[in-house]
Design a protein around this motif. Structure first.
Motif, mmCIF file in Angstrom:
data_model
loop_
_atom_site.group_PDB
_atom_site.id
_atom_site.type_symbol
_atom_site.label_atom_id
_atom_site.label_comp_id
_atom_site.label_asym_id
_atom_site.label_seq_id
_atom_site.Cartn_x
_atom_site.Cartn_y
_atom_site.Cartn_z
ATOM 1 N N GLY A 190 54.166 79.344 -3.899
ATOM 2 C CA GLY A 190 54.545 78.545 -4.885
ATOM 3 C C GLY A 190 53.867 78.276 -5.869
ATOM 4 O O GLY A 190 53.551 77.076 -6.071
ATOM 5 N N ILE A 191 54.023 79.337 -6.546
ATOM 6 C CA ILE A 191 52.942 79.089 -8.263
ATOM 7 C C ILE A 191 53.985 79.504 -9.010
ATOM 8 O O ILE A 191 55.348 80.927 -9.042
ATOM 9 C CB ILE A 191 51.653 79.946 -8.911
ATOM 10 C CG1 ILE A 191 50.383 79.703 -7.817
ATOM 11 C CG2 ILE A 191 52.002 80.646 -9.716
ATOM 12 C CD1 ILE A 191 49.511 80.512 -7.374
ATOM 13 N N ASP A 192 54.148 78.670 -10.409
ATOM 14 C CA ASP A 192 55.172 79.430 -11.811
ATOM 15 C C ASP A 192 54.655 80.518 -12.281
ATOM 16 O O ASP A 192 53.886 80.624 -12.692
ATOM 17 C CB ASP A 192 55.238 78.078 -12.308
ATOM 18 C CG ASP A 192 56.254 78.594 -13.886
ATOM 19 O OD1 ASP A 192 56.782 79.720 -13.656
ATOM 20 O OD2 ASP A 192 57.486 77.529 -14.140
ATOM 21 N N TRP A 193 55.617 81.620 -11.995
ATOM 22 C CA TRP A 193 54.701 82.891 -12.506
ATOM 23 C C TRP A 193 54.958 83.644 -14.249
ATOM 24 O O TRP A 193 53.963 83.352 -14.710
ATOM 25 C CB TRP A 193 55.369 84.784 -11.420
ATOM 26 C CG TRP A 193 57.015 84.960 -12.193
ATOM 27 C CD1 TRP A 193 57.932 84.023 -12.469
ATOM 28 C CD2 TRP A 193 57.184 84.882 -13.701
ATOM 29 N NE1 TRP A 193 59.133 84.792 -12.987
ATOM 30 C CE2 TRP A 193 58.751 85.467 -14.217
ATOM 31 C CE3 TRP A 193 56.016 86.095 -14.609
ATOM 32 C CZ2 TRP A 193 58.842 86.057 -14.757
ATOM 33 C CZ3 TRP A 193 57.396 86.969 -15.099
ATOM 34 C CH2 TRP A 193 57.946 86.890 -15.498
ATOM 35 N N LYS A 194 55.728 82.578 -14.615
ATOM 36 C CA LYS A 194 55.438 82.314 -16.120
ATOM 37 C C LYS A 194 54.168 81.543 -16.768
ATOM 38 O O LYS A 194 54.191 82.322 -18.055
ATOM 39 C CB LYS A 194 57.437 81.773 -16.928
ATOM 40 C CG LYS A 194 58.926 82.782 -16.097
ATOM 41 C CD LYS A 194 59.823 82.414 -17.208
ATOM 42 C CE LYS A 194 60.575 82.893 -16.890
ATOM 43 N NZ LYS A 194 61.897 82.832 -17.351
ATOM 44 N N GLU A 195 54.566 80.606 -16.444
ATOM 45 C CA GLU A 195 53.147 79.859 -15.546
ATOM 46 C C GLU A 195 51.879 80.176 -16.362
ATOM 47 O O GLU A 195 51.003 80.204 -17.240
ATOM 48 C CB GLU A 195 52.844 78.599 -15.387
ATOM 49 C CG GLU A 195 51.162 77.540 -16.075
ATOM 50 C CD GLU A 195 51.689 76.163 -14.813
ATOM 51 O OE1 GLU A 195 50.679 75.551 -15.608
ATOM 52 O OE2 GLU A 195 52.637 77.005 -14.106
ATOM 53 N N PHE A 196 52.123 81.197 -15.589
ATOM 54 C CA PHE A 196 50.346 82.170 -15.120
ATOM 55 C C PHE A 196 50.485 83.049 -16.189
ATOM 56 O O PHE A 196 49.545 83.335 -16.067
ATOM 57 C CB PHE A 196 50.633 82.468 -13.598
ATOM 58 C CG PHE A 196 49.734 83.534 -13.389
ATOM 59 C CD1 PHE A 196 48.788 83.459 -13.304
ATOM 60 C CD2 PHE A 196 49.832 85.068 -13.377
ATOM 61 C CE1 PHE A 196 47.632 84.520 -13.264
ATOM 62 C CE2 PHE A 196 49.116 86.035 -12.870
ATOM 63 C CZ PHE A 196 47.693 85.682 -12.330
#
Length: 210
Positions: A190-196
């Motif tokens: 449930g993590i935004d990969w682009k933000e990461f």
């Protein structure tokens, strides 16, 4: 007491010391190696490493000048160098070992950067970050490129063989396989990969400049 044996032993010691100084001048010795005996290695006008003045550059990759200029402007490239000691007989093997050491440094750098992201500090989700770090560790080679190789006499025992390696994260991150794996892992947790990825790039700059 055999004074004649002592005398000739003393003369032999003096001659041995003279031969060492003759074949291995003090400028090359490790104990005399300091900042004043270094020079800057460049590819055209781009400085890439500080090396001993006595070093012999055996390879320089001038074909990457455009990439270096871009990475310097965007501050998004990272340079690592490592050395191994050995003899000239196995020169190519030693350069290969030195390159592998730089890849290990890149891998450790990526791992530290991942753990420095704000997202990690907030969530402390070690399982997610371990999986992500594993993906990036496999992508180290695709983002790395040898810039230069050089050697120098480190001591009477032999040479140091050194490799300067560029790591371009953009090159590594744009690989389709890497992107797909990061997306899949991010979705699972449930993590935004682009933000990461954005946070990771910021963390890399901070980690590199420590």
């Amino acid at each position: 007491m055999d004074w004649q044996a002592i005398f000739w032993g003393f003369i032999g010691g003096v001659l041995a010391a003279f031969l060492v100084l003759f074949f291995f001048p003090s400028d090359y010795c490790l104990h005399n190696y300091n900042i004043s005996s270094t020079t800057i290695l460049k590819i055209e006008d781009i400085p890439i490493a500080s090396i001993p003045k006595a070093a012999v550059v055996v390879y320089k990759n001038s074909s990457v000048i455009d990439k270096l200029q871009y990475l310097q402007k965007t501050k998004s490239g990272y340079i690592f160098q490592s050395c191994v000691r050995g003899s000239e007989i196995a020169e190519e093997e030693h350069f290969k070992e030195a390159y592998e050491k730089t890849l290990l440094e890149v891998s450790m750098f990526l791992n530290s950067s991942v753990k420095s992201t704000t997202l990690y500090q907030k969530t402390q989700n070690k399982e997610f970050f371990n999986k992500v770090s594993e993906v990036f560790s496999y992508s180290v080679t695709s983002g790395s490129q040898i810039l230069a190789k050089y050697k120098y006499i480190d001591s009477v025992l032999g040479y140091d063989f050194c490799v300067v390696t560029l790591y371009d994260p953009q090159e590594a991150f744009k690989a389709h396989e890497v992107q797909e794996k990061i997306k899949a892992i991010s979705q699972r947790y449930g993590i935004d990969w682009k933000e990461f990825i954005k946070e990771l790039q910021d963390a890399m700059k901070n980690t590199y400049n420590r």
